[in-house]
Design a protein around this motif. Structure first.
Motif, PDB file in Angstrom:
ATOM      1  N   LEU A 185      20.975  95.711   5.080  1.00 50.29           N
ATOM      2  CA  LEU A 185      20.858  94.903   6.117  1.00 50.29           C
ATOM      3  C   LEU A 185      20.558  93.384   5.580  1.00 50.29           C
ATOM      4  O   LEU A 185      21.380  92.646   6.030  1.00 50.29           O
ATOM      5  N   GLY A 186      19.725  93.352   4.673  1.00 53.02           N
ATOM      6  CA  GLY A 186      19.114  92.081   4.316  1.00 53.02           C
ATOM      7  C   GLY A 186      20.436  91.386   3.430  1.00 53.02           C
ATOM      8  O   GLY A 186      20.757  90.324   3.693  1.00 53.02           O
ATOM      9  N   TYR A 187      20.889  92.213   2.154  1.00 55.35           N
ATOM     10  CA  TYR A 187      22.055  91.700   1.424  1.00 55.35           C
ATOM     11  C   TYR A 187      23.289  91.034   2.310  1.00 55.35           C
ATOM     12  O   TYR A 187      23.810  90.142   1.893  1.00 55.35           O
ATOM     13  N   LEU A 188      23.583  92.135   3.147  1.00 61.89           N
ATOM     14  CA  LEU A 188      24.858  91.873   3.818  1.00 61.89           C
ATOM     15  C   LEU A 188      24.454  90.742   5.112  1.00 61.89           C
ATOM     16  O   LEU A 188      25.528  89.539   4.771  1.00 61.89           O
ATOM     17  N   HIS A 189      23.523  90.689   5.758  1.00 64.23           N
ATOM     18  CA  HIS A 189      23.444  89.419   6.774  1.00 64.23           C
ATOM     19  C   HIS A 189      23.206  88.140   6.179  1.00 64.23           C
ATOM     20  O   HIS A 189      23.764  87.198   6.473  1.00 64.23           O
ATOM     21  N   GLN A 190      22.517  88.165   4.947  1.00 61.81           N
ATOM     22  CA  GLN A 190      22.054  86.906   4.484  1.00 61.81           C
ATOM     23  C   GLN A 190      23.090  86.422   3.450  1.00 61.81           C
ATOM     24  O   GLN A 190      23.069  85.203   3.283  1.00 61.81           O
ATOM     25  N   ARG A 191      23.903  87.097   2.687  1.00 62.97           N
ATOM     26  CA  ARG A 191      24.818  86.730   1.752  1.00 62.97           C
ATOM     27  C   ARG A 191      26.316  86.597   2.335  1.00 62.97           C
ATOM     28  O   ARG A 191      27.053  86.166   1.591  1.00 62.97           O
ATOM     29  N   GLY A 192      26.378  86.961   3.442  1.00 65.03           N
ATOM     30  CA  GLY A 192      28.030  86.908   4.021  1.00 65.03           C
ATOM     31  C   GLY A 192      28.167  86.689   5.553  1.00 65.03           C
ATOM     32  O   GLY A 192      27.142  86.386   6.263  1.00 65.03           O
ATOM     33  N   CYS A 193      29.361  86.856   6.039  1.00 64.44           N
ATOM     34  CA  CYS A 193      29.570  86.973   7.424  1.00 64.44           C
ATOM     35  C   CYS A 193      29.935  88.390   7.528  1.00 64.44           C
ATOM     36  O   CYS A 193      30.835  88.867   7.125  1.00 64.44           O
ATOM     37  N   VAL A 194      29.101  88.981   8.328  1.00 62.54           N
ATOM     38  CA  VAL A 194      29.309  90.481   8.717  1.00 62.54           C
ATOM     39  C   VAL A 194      29.792  90.656  10.094  1.00 62.54           C
ATOM     40  O   VAL A 194      29.591  90.196  11.033  1.00 62.54           O
ATOM     41  N   VAL A 195      31.025  91.322  10.149  1.00 63.66           N
ATOM     42  CA  VAL A 195      32.007  91.680  11.037  1.00 63.66           C
ATOM     43  C   VAL A 195      31.843  93.306  11.549  1.00 63.66           C
ATOM     44  O   VAL A 195      32.017  94.059  10.506  1.00 63.66           O
ATOM     45  N   TYR A 196      31.116  93.498  12.544  1.00 67.00           N
ATOM     46  CA  TYR A 196      31.000  95.090  12.964  1.00 67.00           C
ATOM     47  C   TYR A 196      32.437  95.565  13.630  1.00 67.00           C
ATOM     48  O   TYR A 196      32.594  94.960  14.574  1.00 67.00           O
ATOM     49  N   LEU A 197      33.033  96.229  13.106  1.00 71.53           N
ATOM     50  CA  LEU A 197      34.460  97.034  13.444  1.00 71.53           C
ATOM     51  C   LEU A 197      33.837  97.910  14.644  1.00 71.53           C
ATOM     52  O   LEU A 197      33.914  99.207  14.103  1.00 71.53           O
ATOM     53  N   TRP A 198      33.612  97.724  15.754  1.00 73.33           N
ATOM     54  CA  TRP A 198      33.058  98.576  16.749  1.00 73.33           C
ATOM     55  C   TRP A 198      34.362  99.682  17.193  1.00 73.33           C
ATOM     56  O   TRP A 198      35.628  98.941  17.412  1.00 73.33           O
ATOM     57  N   THR A 199      34.241 100.869  17.065  1.00 79.80           N
ATOM     58  CA  THR A 199      35.318 101.931  17.391  1.00 79.80           C
ATOM     59  C   THR A 199      34.560 102.933  18.263  1.00 79.80           C
ATOM     60  O   THR A 199      33.550 103.703  17.787  1.00 79.80           O
ATOM     61  N   PRO A 200      35.265 103.425  19.324  1.00 82.50           N
ATOM     62  CA  PRO A 200      34.607 104.454  19.902  1.00 82.50           C
ATOM     63  C   PRO A 200      34.917 105.827  19.477  1.00 82.50           C
ATOM     64  O   PRO A 200      35.786 106.092  18.528  1.00 82.50           O
ATOM     65  N   VAL A 201      33.849 106.648  19.741  1.00 82.38           N
ATOM     66  CA  VAL A 201      33.618 107.950  19.023  1.00 82.38           C
ATOM     67  C   VAL A 201      34.992 108.774  19.196  1.00 82.38           C
ATOM     68  O   VAL A 201      35.437 109.349  18.097  1.00 82.38           O
ATOM     69  N   GLU A 202      35.883 108.733  20.036  1.00 76.65           N
ATOM     70  CA  GLU A 202      37.025 109.464  20.525  1.00 76.65           C
ATOM     71  C   GLU A 202      37.969 109.109  19.373  1.00 76.65           C
ATOM     72  O   GLU A 202      38.932 109.679  18.888  1.00 76.65           O
ATOM     73  N   VAL A 203      38.110 107.687  19.278  1.00 76.78           N
ATOM     74  CA  VAL A 203      38.833 107.191  18.219  1.00 76.78           C
ATOM     75  C   VAL A 203      38.594 107.412  16.959  1.00 76.78           C
ATOM     76  O   VAL A 203      39.598 107.809  15.997  1.00 76.78           O
ATOM     77  N   GLN A 204      37.301 107.328  16.504  1.00 78.75           N
ATOM     78  CA  GLN A 204      36.866 107.937  15.144  1.00 78.75           C
ATOM     79  C   GLN A 204      37.097 109.248  14.858  1.00 78.75           C
ATOM     80  O   GLN A 204      37.515 109.669  13.756  1.00 78.75           O
TER      81      GLN A 204
END
Length: 164
Positions: free
Chosen positions: A79-98
């Motif tokens: 969580l720290g590495y990702l948030h502090q060192r880059g731009c994090v985009v959460y690709l939200w996907t509904p469970v039915e689609v997953q």
């Protein structure tokens, strides 16, 4: 799982002319073993240790596109590495689609169960708050339209001060 991280990541990397890394593929290259084998031999905890090392290494690289495994957010260091060192985009996907996208995929150890839908729902309940915590932006991939999702992510990246 099934959000399209790798597909979208490769596409964005081409558009941005950045190198693309998939942390799961890097782990496989470094170990010479596939993810299911690592889970079988070392368990999830062993895999997560390897994943944290790779994400630490990759997030130190400038100007890349990185797709992580879906469970990367369950390790606090990540969580720290990702948030502090880059731009994090959460690709939200509904469970039915997953579920539809992963139905026949045997390379996902956590879904090798009698009830993959129940497992996906449990993982979503656990991970969604973590994704939202680490993400700078949230983009839905439910449409399955690569161009639309890509355009949405590019708009996020353009507005992010740490881009590049």
């Amino acid at each position: 799982m099934g959000a399209g991280k790798s597909t979208l990541g490769r596409h964005l990397a081409q558009q941005l002319d950045f190198p693309f890394y998939d942390s799961d593929r890097v782990i496989e290259e470094k170990t010479g073993a596939d993810i299911p084998w690592i889970f079988d031999m070392e368990g999830e905890a062993g895999f997560r240790r390897r994943e944290a090392e790779v994400i630490d290494e990759l997030t130190r690289l400038p100007g890349i596109v990185l797709a992580t495994g879906g469970g990367a957010v369950t390790t606090p260091e990540n969580l720290g590495y990702l948030h502090q060192r880059g731009c994090v985009v959460y690709l939200w996907t509904p469970v039915e689609v997953q579920l539809a996208r992963t139905r026949n995929d045997k390379n996902r150890p956590l879904l090798q169960t009698e009830d993959p839908e129940a497992r996906l729902r449990a993982l979503f309940a656990e991970r969604d708050p973590l994704y939202r915590k680490v993400a700078h932006h949230v983009v839905s991939t439910a449409s399955g339209n690569l161009k639309k999702v890509s355009d949405d992510v590019l708009a996020c990246l353009t507005s992010h001060p740490a881009r590049g």
